[in-house]
Design an enzyme around this catalytic site. Structure first.
Site, PDB file in Angstrom:
ATOM      1  NE  ARG A  18       2.126  28.903 -25.165  1.00  0.00           N
ATOM      2  CZ  ARG A  18       1.898  28.223 -24.078  1.00  0.00           C
ATOM      3  NH1 ARG A  18       2.013  26.907 -24.058  1.00  0.00           N
ATOM      4  NH2 ARG A  18       1.903  28.671 -22.891  1.00  0.00           N
ATOM      5  CE  LYS A  25      10.803  35.234 -15.845  1.00  0.00           C
ATOM      6  NZ  LYS A  25      10.696  35.205 -17.520  1.00  0.00           N
ATOM      7  CG  ASP A  76      10.838  37.640 -19.651  1.00  0.00           C
ATOM      8  OD1 ASP A  76      11.212  37.811 -18.518  1.00  0.00           O
ATOM      9  OD2 ASP A  76      10.199  36.864 -19.899  1.00  0.00           O
ATOM     10  CE  LYS A  90       7.568  37.224 -22.240  1.00  0.00           C
ATOM     11  NZ  LYS A  90       8.407  36.327 -21.894  1.00  0.00           N
ATOM     12  CB  THR A 126       3.136  31.833 -12.398  1.00  0.00           C
ATOM     13  OG1 THR A 126       3.730  31.790 -13.729  1.00  0.00           O
ATOM     14  CG2 THR A 126       2.607  33.280 -12.078  1.00  0.00           C
ATOM     15  CG  ASP A 152      25.156  36.934 -11.105  1.00  0.00           C
ATOM     16  OD1 ASP A 152      25.922  37.031 -10.232  1.00  0.00           O
ATOM     17  OD2 ASP A 152      25.469  36.320 -12.068  1.00  0.00           O
TER      18      ASP A 152
HETATM   19  O1  C5P Z   1       2.074  31.648 -24.673  1.00  0.00           O
HETATM   20  P1  C5P Z   1       1.593  32.294 -23.693  1.00  0.00           P
HETATM   21  O2  C5P Z   1       0.725  33.557 -23.654  1.00  0.00           O
HETATM   22  O3  C5P Z   1       1.484  31.216 -22.336  1.00  0.00           O
HETATM   23  O4  C5P Z   1       2.988  33.020 -23.187  1.00  0.00           O
HETATM   24  C1  C5P Z   1       3.412  33.677 -21.892  1.00  0.00           C
HETATM   25  C2  C5P Z   1       4.782  34.145 -21.729  1.00  0.00           C
HETATM   26  O5  C5P Z   1       4.825  34.709 -20.622  1.00  0.00           O
HETATM   27  C3  C5P Z   1       5.666  33.139 -22.054  1.00  0.00           C
HETATM   28  O6  C5P Z   1       7.081  33.977 -22.846  1.00  0.00           O
HETATM   29  C4  C5P Z   1       6.252  32.906 -20.680  1.00  0.00           C
HETATM   30  O7  C5P Z   1       7.506  32.311 -20.550  1.00  0.00           O
HETATM   31  C5  C5P Z   1       5.857  34.200 -19.931  1.00  0.00           C
HETATM   32  N1  C5P Z   1       5.633  34.269 -18.569  1.00  0.00           N
HETATM   33  C6  C5P Z   1       4.597  33.428 -17.973  1.00  0.00           C
HETATM   34  N2  C5P Z   1       4.439  33.388 -16.690  1.00  0.00           N
HETATM   35  C7  C5P Z   1       5.298  33.928 -15.876  1.00  0.00           C
HETATM   36  C8  C5P Z   1       6.234  34.678 -16.177  1.00  0.00           C
HETATM   37  C9  C5P Z   1       6.617  34.774 -17.739  1.00  0.00           C
HETATM   38  O8  C5P Z   1       3.791  32.729 -18.832  1.00  0.00           O
HETATM   39  N3  C5P Z   1       5.037  33.980 -14.540  1.00  0.00           N
END
Ligand code: C5P
Length: 239
Positions: A219, A69, A67, A40, A128, A72
């Site tokens: 992460r 998003k 991603d 992603k 979220t 527009d």
């Molecule tokens: O590091 P981690 O597993 O928390 O990363 C989650 C990824 O998903 C990040 O790129 C974050 O921006 C994305 N994301 C999220 N919650 C959302 C939409 C996207 O954590 N509701």
């Protein structure tokens, strides 16, 4: 035909490449295998590394969820989605809050593309990070869950292939929207890994059991000293 299709593979883990520059991201990707995950690419990395970087990932046989998003006017989103599709990405997303006309224009734009490989088109419902107070402030009544359900139904009705949602919402959405609708869930944490700033988390296995189609994991993999091992363990836990 894509590498994964040729091999009959459909890896469920989408690794969030949240790196500040292309060099660090590429170094990390060197240790991965395209048969085990998809990637992603979000706004930060895309802003510094751009389409050439995305194409370089695709050249290495990785399928990419772009991603960005989009949100527009319909014409602009339609053109942006087409540009993403021409890059060869596997999945692209828009905000459901852009409304029916915007989503339909995006869907139409992809349908009209004269290329064999077309991306899945996914909608973001409610971020979220937003709680009920935040929604009220921008004029949306009801709970986040109610808004998510309403917008997910609108997304499906407007021709979207799926939505991004928290794993907590996946069960209700799966039930309401059917088996074919794609549910992409972030907030995934393997047992025992650092929660970081995520609020409501699920393990990969719990999320898949709740109805998720794909798991966005950042992460826990990218910050690990043994990323490939973590990825393989996740894959094994959901096999
Ligand atoms: O590091 P981690 O597993 O928390 O990363 C989650 C990824 O998903 C990040 O790129 C974050 O921006 C994305 N994301 C999220 N919650 C959302 C939409 C996207 O954590 N509701």
């Amino acid at each position: 035909m894509s590498f994964l299709k040729k091999e009959g593979l459909d890896p469920k883990v989408l690794i969030a490449l949240d790196f500040a520059d292309a060099q660090s991201a590429l170094l990390f990707v060197e240790g991965l295998d395209p048969s085990l995950c998809r990637l992603k690419v979000g706004k930060e990395l895309f802003a510094v590394a751009g389409p050439e970087f995305v194409k370089s990932l695709i050249k290495k046989d990785f399928e990419v969820f772009l991603d960005l998003k989009y949100h527009d006017i319909p014409n602009t989103v339609a053109k942006a989605v087409q540009a993403a599709a021409r890059m060869g990405v596997w999945m692209v997303n828009v905000h459901a809050l852009g409304g029916r006309k915007m989503m339909q224009a995006a869907q139409q734009a992809i349908a009209e593309l004269n290329q064999p490989k077309k991306p899945l088109l996914i909608a973001v419902t409610i971020l979220t990070s937003m709680e009920q107070d935040d929604l009220q402030e921008i004029g949306l009544s009801g709970s986040p869950q109610e808004n998510v359900m309403r917008l997910a139904r609108l997304a499906q009705d407007s021709g979207m292939d799926g939505v991004v949602c928290s794993a907590q919402e996946a069960g209700d959405l799966r039930e309401a929207l059917g088996e074919a609708f794609c549910l992409v869930t972030p907030g995934i944490r393997p047992q025992g890994s650092d929660v970081n700033d995520q609020k409501r988390i699920m393990t990969p296995k719990e999320a898949m059991e709740a109805g998720a189609s794909y798991l966005v994991v950042g992460r826990p993999i990218t910050q690990s000293v043994t990323p490939l091992q973590v990825l393989q363990d996740i894959n094994q836990s959901i096999a």
